[in-house]
Design an enzyme around this catalytic site. Structure first.
Site, PDB file in Angstrom:
ATOM      1  N   GLY A 194       0.840  -1.167  -0.119  1.00  0.00           N
ATOM      2  CA  GLY A 194       0.076  -0.023  -0.124  1.00  0.00           C
ATOM      3  C   GLY A 194       0.987   1.221   0.153  1.00  0.00           C
ATOM      4  O   GLY A 194       1.992   1.187   0.374  1.00  0.00           O
TER       5      GLY A 194
ATOM      6  N   GLN B 143       3.024  10.109   1.353  1.00  0.00           N
ATOM      7  CA  GLN B 143       4.361   9.333   1.486  1.00  0.00           C
ATOM      8  C   GLN B 143       5.143   9.572   0.209  1.00  0.00           C
ATOM      9  O   GLN B 143       6.201   9.229   0.348  1.00  0.00           O
ATOM     10  CB  GLN B 143       4.082   7.727   1.611  1.00  0.00           C
TER      11      GLN B 143
ATOM     12  N   LEU C 191       6.316   1.741   4.853  1.00  0.00           N
ATOM     13  CA  LEU C 191       7.506   2.150   4.140  1.00  0.00           C
ATOM     14  C   LEU C 191       7.976   3.546   4.524  1.00  0.00           C
ATOM     15  O   LEU C 191       9.238   3.661   4.336  1.00  0.00           O
ATOM     16  CB  LEU C 191       7.212   2.370   2.502  1.00  0.00           C
TER      17      LEU C 191
ATOM     18  N   HIS D 159      -4.768   1.222   7.156  1.00  0.00           N
ATOM     19  CA  HIS D 159      -3.618   1.948   7.331  1.00  0.00           C
ATOM     20  C   HIS D 159      -3.372   3.071   6.211  1.00  0.00           C
ATOM     21  O   HIS D 159      -2.856   4.095   6.699  1.00  0.00           O
ATOM     22  CB  HIS D 159      -2.632   0.780   7.161  1.00  0.00           C
TER      23      HIS D 159
END
Ligand code: NI
Length: 183
Positions: free
Chosen positions: A44, A49, A96, A137
């Site tokens: 994901g 991000q 990540l 998430h």
């Protein structure tokens, strides 16, 4: 195009992301986000991000499925979790943006979500189990919430040093990252 992934400590990860104006051409960005996610072996990836504070995330949880055909590969645009249901269950999550740290997080097992796809078709669907987990998430990311915000104060104290190191770029990640203090 593969984007560098923003690390823990960057303010963009704590911001409430903005809706994307309906009809915006986002196909290339969606393709780039999938490419970036796969390059980092993620399941994901949310737009904050890659440094974009907009309400978009992509998932492909196929690697977490016993049968490949059960995997969900989708882009969620301007999503809204309408309802969460079922019992809370614990699952070890990673991110990540927070390489090298994993922790159990409790979340409800079922959700209903309304979202647009990259062609601006509106969908309303129900997900459970791992699919719901991955969506929850990523949805958190566009709300400015990280999985470390859900863990106990004790556990957070234990990883405080590691988090500080990540925000300084002291990480061991096999993908390109953007270090918060070097912006
Ligand atoms: Ni994450």
């Amino acid at each position: 195009m593969i984007y560098p992934i923003v690390l823990y400590g960057d303010p963009v990860l704590k911001k409430l992301a903005e809706d994307i104006p309906e009809g915006t051409d986002i196909k290339e960005l969606v393709a780039d986000m999938f490419e970036t996610m796969y390059a980092a072996s993620g399941v994901g990836l949310a737009a904050p991000q890659i440094g974009k504070s907009i309400r978009l995330f992509v998932i492909d949880d196929t690697p977490m499925m016993e049968n490949e055909e059960e995997g969900v590969k989708k882009a969620f645009i301007n999503p809204e979790i309408i309802e969460e249901d079922g019992d809370d269950w614990a699952f070890e999550e990673g991110c990540l943006s927070i390489p090298g740290i994993r922790a159990d997080v409790d979340r409800p097992e079922i959700l209903r979500i309304r979202y647009y796809d990259e062609d601006w078709n509106l969908h309303e669907e129900e997900y459970d189990d791992i699919h719901a987990r991955v969506i929850q998430h990523e949805y958190d990311h566009i709300e400015g919430i990280l999985f470390t915000d859900h863990i106990s104060a004790l556990k957070r104290r234990l990883i405080k040093g590691k988090l500080a190191n990540i925000s300084k770029g002291k990480v061991d990640a096999d993908y390109r990252v953007r270090i918060p203090s070097k912006r």
